[in-house]
Write an enzyme that holds these catalytic residues in place. Structure first.
Site, PDB file in Angstrom:
ATOM      1  N   ASP A 351       0.917  -1.239  -0.113  1.00 50.14           N
ATOM      2  CA  ASP A 351       0.000   0.046   0.008  1.00 50.14           C
ATOM      3  C   ASP A 351       0.655   1.104  -0.100  1.00 50.14           C
ATOM      4  OD1 ASP A 351      -1.798  -1.669   0.391  1.00 50.14           O
ATOM      5  OD2 ASP A 351      -2.752  -0.839   2.201  1.00 50.14           O
ATOM      6  N   HIS A 496       3.517  -2.297   3.272  1.00 53.97           N
ATOM      7  CA  HIS A 496       3.529  -1.183   2.710  1.00 53.97           C
ATOM      8  C   HIS A 496       4.809  -0.731   1.875  1.00 53.97           C
ATOM      9  CE1 HIS A 496       0.787  -0.771   5.984  1.00 53.97           C
ATOM     10  NE2 HIS A 496      -0.003   0.302   5.022  1.00 53.97           N
TER      11      HIS A 496
END
Ligand code: NI
Length: 558
Positions: A351, A496
């Site tokens: 992400d 992430h």
């Protein structure tokens, strides 16, 4: 029985088809005597453009033979005018020297998504093969159209030459499927016999290699044949990498209409009817797929086999995500993705990017392991770093939306909520060449209002069941152990892109997943063509019930 029929009809059709024909250049074509089947070895496959592949049958030609039947890919109609709102996705600008264009069908979401997934796989294989700098050409066409049925082909050239990847579609349940779906499962063994019978008559063709291919999903997922009916009822099986005279070559087996007809599934019969009598596609016939339960948090396909390790790559075919062989007489999965019912599959997702410093090293690590992944990009970041979005797309990684500005969507409404889902969709479409099919709400914060706004963009929401907390621990070893401690078959793992420690952990995570038999799929691949726009998913394919992770919907990392 195909074998008996072949000999019964030999007298009437044999003379027309008997003979060996030598084509020009790379194309050596063999047409069998006998009515039921013909085999056409269409290309040399030595990876150098097939310059001498046609020499295979040289010297055995007869000057008086009739022309061979046309190749299926040369006989495809263009029915795109019968599809409302059809558009073209052109990815040629993403990276030179790629030339990639294919149809997008907004009113047939399942087919659009399947084509998108297939193109991503082709792009990844191109990178994995080490040929990233060399030319790649993909063209797509809609060749079958009826009120509730479509057929589309992606023609591309890989190391084995030109190969088609074909996706069919039924509007009931918004259901894409690949070539094996044309054949009734209980008739797959008969198909194998008909193919073996055809191959057995051609000197130099290794029937075992065709039988092996018939246990695989078709390209771009495996080495199985594209199965293409023509409107005359003949069934063409285009094997991308048969073994002909000891070397890989594409081969086309043609079953005549009388042999083919009893082999077809209901879907196959519908496709054939659409080819014989093309008609406009009617979007009003599209209905939602089943396969979800409860609040649509889970996908539970009807057939779930034992988890298995991925098959070793075949030097003549795709390098990654190969489902185990289906076995003799067993129809391979028609799902337009690696068959996750036979794989221990997970989706590793990243992400908050694109990150100008970490995007490349992250993809390098994934590519080195031939791993697929989904990147959930923040719209604002895509605007600032569009070239990194484009590079991720050209790499064939799936791109999802992660809102425009990383707000908690469940606290938004009206225009603000709408902007947060529409703007990133448009920004990604501009940078990556097409809008995303998947969305991840920041913090996993969703509700019915969010689902509806996301669904209006044709997207499903992807939550997760494994939260590595990488943003919090900022420790590569802790990231690795977080994955090791919680990942199960079907997991969606949240990481992430923007933390160096996260990217640093990726090679070790991939090693561990490899060692434990996991296959990396994108979010959409893990969804196995069953995810619905406007629904949300905590996991992909699951074989057992798992409670939603604590905090996933009310303030996790995301
Ligand atoms: Ni986030």
């Amino acid at each position: 029985m195909a074998h008996a029929g072949r000999h019964e009809r030999k007298a009437e059709t044999g003379p027309r088809r008997r003979g060996v024909i030598i084509g020009a250049g790379a194309a050596g074509l063999v047409v069998l005597g006998g009515g039921a089947a013909a085999l056409v070895a269409t290309q040399g496959g030595d990876g150098s453009g097939g310059s001498d592949g046609g020499g295979l049958f040289a010297g055995s030609g007869r000057s008086t033979t009739p022309p061979p039947p046309p190749r299926a890919v040369d006989s495809l109609a263009d029915e795109s005018s019968k599809v409302p709102e059809i558009a073209t996705t052109d990815l040629s600008g993403l990276a030179d020297p790629r030339s990639v264009s294919f149809p997008r069908l907004p009113r047939a979401r399942g087919l659009s998504e399947a084509l998108d997934m297939a193109v991503n796989k082709i792009l990844r294989e191109h990178v994995y093969s080490g040929a990233e700098a060399s030319a790649l050409s993909v063209t797509g066409t809609v060749f079958a159209a009826g009120a509730d049925v479509l057929g589309a082909a992606l023609l591309h050239t890989d190391a084995q030459g030109e190969v088609p990847a074909v996706v069919y579609y039924r509007s009931a349940e918004d259901r894409p499927f690949t070539s094996p779906g044309l054949i009734a499962p209980e008739r797959w063994a008969d198909l194998e016999k008909a193919v073996a019978s055809a191959a057995g008559d051609v000197e130099g063709v290794d029937a075992a290699s065709l039988a092996h291919a018939l246990q695989q999903q078709p390209r771009p997922w495996g080495n199985g044949p594209a199965i293409i009916p023509l409107k005359d009822g003949t069934l063409h099986l285009v094997f991308p990498a048969a073994t002909v005279a000891g070397k890989p070559a594409a081969a086309e087996v043609i079953l005549d209409a009388a042999t083919a007809k009893p082999l077809l599934s209901e879907d196959g019969t519908a496709v054939l009817a659409a080819l014989a009598s093309p008609a406009p596609f009617d979007p009003a016939t599209v209905t939602d797929p089943p396969g979800t339960k409860g609040d649509a948090d889970y996908i539970q396909p009807p057939e779930v086999g034992a988890p298995a390790s991925p098959r070793e790559a075949d030097p003549t075919g795709p390098d990654s995500q190969l489902a185990p062989l289906s076995g003799p007489g067993v129809r391979p999965s028609p799902v337009a993705a690696p068959d996750a019912t036979r794989l221990k599959a997970v989706a590793l997702t990243f992400d908050d990017g694109p990150d100008p410093n970490l995007n490349q090293p992250l993809r390098d690590a994934l590519n080195e392991h031939r791993a697929a992944s989904t990147f959930y990009f923040i719209g604002k970041n895509v605007k600032e770093y569009a070239s990194w979005c484009a590079k991720t797309a050209a790499n064939g990684m799936e791109i999802g939306s992660h809102s425009w500005s990383h707000v908690q969507l469940s606290a938004q409404s009206g225009d603000k909520l709408n902007d947060e889902v529409v703007k990133p969709t448009d920004e990604i479409a501009a940078a990556a060449g097409r809008p995303p099919f998947v969305m991840r709400p920041p913090y996993g914060a969703r509700n019915d209002r969010v689902d509806e706004a996301v669904g209006a963009q044709g997207q499903s929401s992807q939550i997760w069941d494994v939260d590595t907390l990488d943003w919090k621990t900022k420790s590569a070893p802790k990231n690795v152990s977080a994955v090791q401690g919680a990942t199960v078959r079907g997991s969606i793992v949240l990481m992430h892109e923007i933390h160096p420690t996260s990217v640093e952990a990726v090679p070790d995570i991939l090693d561990w997943l490899d060692e434990n038999g996991y296959t990396l799929l994108t979010s959409s691949e893990l969804g196995q063509n069953q995810m619905r726009a406007g629904k949300h998913y905590m996991q992909g394919l699951v074989t057992h019930e798992i409670a939603p992770p604590a905090g996933a919907s009310d303030g996790g990392a995301g």
